[in-house]
Motif scaffolding. Structure first.
Motif, PDB file in Angstrom:
ATOM      1  N   THR A 176       0.856  -1.185   0.000  1.00 53.83           N
ATOM      2  CA  THR A 176       0.000   0.000   0.000  1.00 53.83           C
ATOM      3  C   THR A 176       0.892   1.236   0.000  1.00 53.83           C
ATOM      4  N   ASN A 177       0.315   2.365  -0.392  1.00 55.59           N
ATOM      5  CA  ASN A 177       1.045   3.632  -0.348  1.00 55.59           C
ATOM      6  C   ASN A 177       1.136   4.189   1.061  1.00 55.59           C
ATOM      7  N   ASP A 178       0.382   3.598   1.974  1.00 60.60           N
ATOM      8  CA  ASP A 178       0.280   4.114   3.342  1.00 60.60           C
ATOM      9  C   ASP A 178       1.040   3.196   4.295  1.00 60.60           C
ATOM     10  N   PRO A 179       2.263   3.581   4.746  1.00 60.34           N
ATOM     11  CA  PRO A 179       3.046   2.708   5.621  1.00 60.34           C
ATOM     12  C   PRO A 179       2.359   2.368   6.937  1.00 60.34           C
ATOM     13  N   LYS A 180       1.423   3.231   7.395  1.00 61.56           N
ATOM     14  CA  LYS A 180       0.743   2.981   8.657  1.00 61.56           C
ATOM     15  C   LYS A 180      -0.558   2.204   8.495  1.00 61.56           C
ATOM     16  N   GLY A 181      -0.969   2.009   7.237  1.00 63.93           N
ATOM     17  CA  GLY A 181      -2.159   1.210   6.987  1.00 63.93           C
ATOM     18  C   GLY A 181      -3.466   1.895   7.322  1.00 63.93           C
ATOM     19  N   GLN A 182      -3.453   3.214   7.555  1.00 64.19           N
ATOM     20  CA  GLN A 182      -4.675   3.900   7.967  1.00 64.19           C
ATOM     21  C   GLN A 182      -5.696   3.951   6.841  1.00 64.19           C
ATOM     22  N   ALA A 183      -5.227   4.145   5.599  1.00 67.33           N
ATOM     23  CA  ALA A 183      -6.159   4.183   4.473  1.00 67.33           C
ATOM     24  C   ALA A 183      -6.810   2.820   4.279  1.00 67.33           C
ATOM     25  N   ALA A 184      -6.015   1.763   4.421  1.00 66.99           N
ATOM     26  CA  ALA A 184      -6.554   0.412   4.288  1.00 66.99           C
ATOM     27  C   ALA A 184      -7.576   0.133   5.380  1.00 66.99           C
ATOM     28  N   HIS A 185      -7.331   0.643   6.571  1.00 66.34           N
ATOM     29  CA  HIS A 185      -8.254   0.426   7.680  1.00 66.34           C
ATOM     30  C   HIS A 185      -9.588   1.107   7.415  1.00 66.34           C
ATOM     31  N   ARG A 186      -9.532   2.305   6.825  1.00 66.78           N
ATOM     32  CA  ARG A 186     -10.773   3.006   6.527  1.00 66.78           C
ATOM     33  C   ARG A 186     -11.545   2.320   5.399  1.00 66.78           C
ATOM     34  N   SER A 187     -10.826   1.733   4.451  1.00 65.59           N
ATOM     35  CA  SER A 187     -11.472   1.105   3.294  1.00 65.59           C
ATOM     36  C   SER A 187     -12.056  -0.259   3.612  1.00 65.59           C
ATOM     37  N   HIS A 188     -11.491  -0.939   4.606  1.00 67.60           N
ATOM     38  CA  HIS A 188     -11.911  -2.309   4.923  1.00 67.60           C
ATOM     39  C   HIS A 188     -12.251  -2.381   6.413  1.00 67.60           C
ATOM     40  N   VAL A 189     -13.510  -2.401   6.708  1.00 69.91           N
ATOM     41  CA  VAL A 189     -13.973  -2.392   8.091  1.00 69.91           C
ATOM     42  C   VAL A 189     -13.436  -3.622   8.815  1.00 69.91           C
ATOM     43  N   GLY A 190     -12.914  -3.390  10.017  1.00 70.26           N
ATOM     44  CA  GLY A 190     -12.430  -4.497  10.825  1.00 70.26           C
ATOM     45  C   GLY A 190     -10.981  -4.867  10.567  1.00 70.26           C
ATOM     46  N   LEU A 191     -10.302  -4.195   9.634  1.00 76.34           N
ATOM     47  CA  LEU A 191      -8.902  -4.496   9.352  1.00 76.34           C
ATOM     48  C   LEU A 191      -8.032  -4.036  10.511  1.00 76.34           C
ATOM     49  N   ASP A 192      -7.181  -4.915  11.007  1.00 76.82           N
ATOM     50  CA  ASP A 192      -6.296  -4.616  12.130  1.00 76.82           C
ATOM     51  C   ASP A 192      -5.085  -3.848  11.612  1.00 76.82           C
ATOM     52  N   LEU A 193      -4.835  -2.655  12.164  1.00 77.40           N
ATOM     53  CA  LEU A 193      -3.693  -1.857  11.726  1.00 77.40           C
ATOM     54  C   LEU A 193      -2.374  -2.575  11.968  1.00 77.40           C
ATOM     55  N   SER A 194      -2.329  -3.487  12.936  1.00 79.53           N
ATOM     56  CA  SER A 194      -1.092  -4.210  13.215  1.00 79.53           C
ATOM     57  C   SER A 194      -0.739  -5.182  12.093  1.00 79.53           C
ATOM     58  N   ASP A 195      -1.682  -5.416  11.175  1.00 79.98           N
ATOM     59  CA  ASP A 195      -1.423  -6.300  10.040  1.00 79.98           C
ATOM     60  C   ASP A 195      -0.740  -5.579   8.885  1.00 79.98           C
ATOM     61  N   THR A 196      -0.455  -4.290   9.048  1.00 77.49           N
ATOM     62  CA  THR A 196       0.251  -3.528   8.019  1.00 77.49           C
ATOM     63  C   THR A 196       1.648  -3.195   8.538  1.00 77.49           C
ATOM     64  N   TRP A 197       2.651  -3.605   7.779  1.00 79.05           N
ATOM     65  CA  TRP A 197       4.043  -3.440   8.195  1.00 79.05           C
ATOM     66  C   TRP A 197       4.754  -2.458   7.280  1.00 79.05           C
ATOM     67  N   ARG A 198       5.681  -1.719   7.841  1.00 80.45           N
ATOM     68  CA  ARG A 198       6.507  -0.796   7.063  1.00 80.45           C
ATOM     69  C   ARG A 198       7.562  -1.608   6.299  1.00 80.45           C
ATOM     70  N   VAL A 199       7.691  -1.319   5.008  1.00 77.84           N
ATOM     71  CA  VAL A 199       8.627  -2.049   4.154  1.00 77.84           C
ATOM     72  C   VAL A 199       9.484  -1.055   3.376  1.00 77.84           C
TER      73      VAL A 199
END
Length: 267
Positions: free
Chosen positions: A187-210
């Motif tokens: 994702t373009n968002d290292p913190k996963g915040q955009a993914a969290h908003r787009s997918h209800v229930g997505l755990d932010l801890s499942d997004t890692w900085r790469v």
């Protein structure tokens, strides 16, 4: 009723004592996938099992598939490659155990994956070679390549070209990306915040900085980079690459792969 007999080349990926003279084994075969077998009398000196089955060895197997039983009856095992060298080096041994440990976690019984079998054999042969995998850097290159092959040929290859949350193109100028283990890619968002908003229930801890360097290495693997080509990469980058792939696999299967700890202790 006719009971089918199969013959195939195989690698022993797990074994347990069944009795004083017998074993139960899990064999990764090329044409028949994972097969769990009962090897009666395999530990006897004069048997049809080359003196017993050892983990990470390769042989030719003959088995009878019984529809009424979860265990096939192994009737013969002709040892082809004992892989002696992997037992003479701690790093080689740990690498081999990690390689074979992943197979039954990602492949179902009787589900053929010839290309994964080929990658397994190639990797074990390299680890057992006196010239290949002579140092930690080359071992890390092999392990990263092998993990990618597993993901590629099980249909779990991560998305590397578009944002898995929005579908947009990735920002190629970014030094850091996010990797969502839940959505399966960058994702373009290292913190996963955009993914969290787009997918209800997505755990932010499942997004890692790469880091960008890790993304570049994954893209090389995606286009067919070999372990030899990867082996010129600095070791710290190979560790990050292998650690990311190992973490992704762990997230997919929902359990820890303890054999990864020797190479990726941070996981």
């Amino acid at each position: 009723m006719l009971v089918p007999t199969i013959q195939d080349h195989a690698v022993c990926v797990r074994h347990w004592d069944w009795s004083e003279t017998s074993q139960t084994v899990s064999l990764m075969t090329r044409e028949h996938g994972m097969i769990r077998c009962l090897a009666k009398g395999s530990k006897r000196e004069r048997s049809a099992f080359s003196g017993g089955l050892e983990i990470a060895t390769m042989g030719h197997m003959v088995a009878i598939i019984k529809p009424s039983s979860e265990l096939a009856l192994l009737t013969a095992w002709d040892l082809i490659e004992p892989m002696y060298l992997i037992r003479q080096s701690l790093d080689r041994y740990h690498a081999s155990m990690f390689v074979i440990d992943l197979v039954p976690r990602l492949i179902n019984d009787h589900d053929p994956h010839p290309l994964i079998y080929d990658a397994l054999i190639e990797t074990l042969n390299a680890i057992a070679s006196p010239d290949d995998c002579a140092d930690q850097q080359s071992i890390h290159a092999r392990l990263a390549w092998y993990q990618w092959q597993l993901l590629e040929h099980t249909g779990a290859r991560p998305e590397l070209m578009n944002d898995v949350s929005t579908g947009e193109e990735l920002n190629e100028d970014a030094p850091v990306f996010g990797f969502s283990s839940t959505l399966g890619g960058l994702t373009n968002d290292p913190k996963g915040q955009a993914a969290h908003r787009s997918h209800v229930g997505l755990d932010l801890s499942d997004t890692w900085r790469v880091r960008r360097s890790t993304v570049d290495l994954m893209r090389q693997l995606r286009t067919g980079a070999t372990p030899t080509e990867l082996s010129t990469t600095p070791e710290d980058q190979l560790v990050r690459l292998g650690g990311l792939l190992s973490s992704y696999i762990r997230s997919m299967i929902g359990s820890q792969v303890h054999s990864s700890g020797h190479f990726y202790p941070q996981i």
